[in-house]
Motif scaffolding. Structure first.
Motif, short mmCIF file in Angstrom:
data_model
loop_
_atom_site.label_atom_id
_atom_site.label_comp_id
_atom_site.label_asym_id
_atom_site.label_seq_id
_atom_site.Cartn_x
_atom_site.Cartn_y
_atom_site.Cartn_z
N ILE A 131 8.26 -15.65 -48.52
CA ILE A 131 9.37 -14.73 -48.72
C ILE A 131 8.87 -13.46 -49.41
O ILE A 131 8.28 -13.51 -50.49
N VAL A 132 9.15 -12.32 -48.78
CA VAL A 132 8.85 -11.02 -49.38
C VAL A 132 10.19 -10.33 -49.60
O VAL A 132 10.95 -10.13 -48.64
N ARG A 133 10.46 -9.99 -50.86
CA ARG A 133 11.75 -9.36 -51.19
C ARG A 133 11.50 -7.95 -51.69
O ARG A 133 10.69 -7.74 -52.60
N GLN A 161 21.12 -24.45 -40.26
CA GLN A 161 20.79 -25.47 -39.27
C GLN A 161 20.06 -24.83 -38.09
O GLN A 161 20.28 -23.67 -37.77
N LYS A 162 19.22 -25.60 -37.46
CA LYS A 162 18.54 -25.14 -36.25
C LYS A 162 19.59 -24.98 -35.15
O LYS A 162 20.50 -25.81 -35.02
N GLY A 163 19.48 -23.91 -34.36
CA GLY A 163 20.42 -23.67 -33.28
C GLY A 163 20.42 -24.77 -32.24
O GLY A 163 19.44 -25.52 -32.11
N THR A 172 13.74 -21.57 -42.21
CA THR A 172 13.02 -21.87 -43.44
C THR A 172 13.90 -22.68 -44.39
O THR A 172 15.12 -22.58 -44.36
N ARG A 173 13.25 -23.45 -45.24
CA ARG A 173 13.94 -24.18 -46.31
C ARG A 173 13.55 -23.58 -47.66
O ARG A 173 13.97 -24.07 -48.70
N GLU A 174 12.77 -22.50 -47.65
CA GLU A 174 12.35 -21.87 -48.91
C GLU A 174 13.50 -21.15 -49.61
O GLU A 174 13.49 -21.02 -50.83
#
Length: 192
Positions: A131-133, A161-163, A172-174
């Protein structure tokens, strides 16, 4: 016949404000993919009504954006999105078979809103995992522009959720875009 989505949304917002105890300083919009494109357009045309937007995996392709007031913006976009490319251009994958589209890069939307909101430059940048913010704060009327660029991420709602369509990308789950968006919205009511 063309559908006038902007007029529809204006009428809907005004109807809800008349009929429900809506805090007019807290009208927020979010959407993913084409919905992300729509919230950019609504912020351009209804800025006086909208406090903040959260486009996810969408491009700001609206050519005549002339907002009348500042709008806080938080953007989520995967760097490996092949439906709406992070760097802009013609999609590598599309559901629209009849119409070609060339999208603006994510940087176009970020710089447009940072400039419109008169944000301090340069942005603060934070990187954690994939992740880059980028955070543009100290903007006019306490608005903010924040970008979450996600390395390795496709056309998804981060943390969602995945489509259900064939070939859909795994999110991502991050981070959870839903949780981050809510926190951002709470922080950014419309200033009077």
């Amino acid at each position: 016949k063309e559908t006038d989505d902007v007029s529809f949304m204006r009428v809907l917002i005004e109807k809800l404000e008349r009929e429900l105890p809506v805090d007019r300083r807290r009208v927020y919009l979010t959407g993913v993919s084409n919905g992300g494109m729509m919230v950019y357009r609504l912020a351009c045309e209804l800025s006086e009504k909208i406090a903040a937007i959260a486009p996810v995996a969408g491009a700001m392709n609206y050519r005549t954006c002339k907002p009348r007031s500042p709008v806080s913006v938080i953007i989520f976009h995967g760097k490996e999105d092949r439906h709406i490319l992070y760097e802009g251009g013609e999609p590598k994958k599309t559901f629209e078979k009849k119409r070609k589209r060339i999208d603006n890069p994510v940087s176009y939307a970020v710089s447009f809103w940072a400039k419109h909101n008169m944000c301090a430059q340069p942005p603060a940048t934070e990187e954690k995992g994939n992740i880059v913010r980028e955070i543009y704060d100290k903007c006019r009327t306490n608005t903010e522009v924040t970008l979450y660029a996600i390395k390795g991420e496709g056309h998804t709602w981060p943390g969602g959720q995945k489509g259900q369509y064939p070939g859909s990308d795994k999110p991502t789950r991050e981070i959870s875009a839903t949780d981050i968006i809510w926190d951002f919205f709470v922080k950014h009511p419309k200033q009077q």
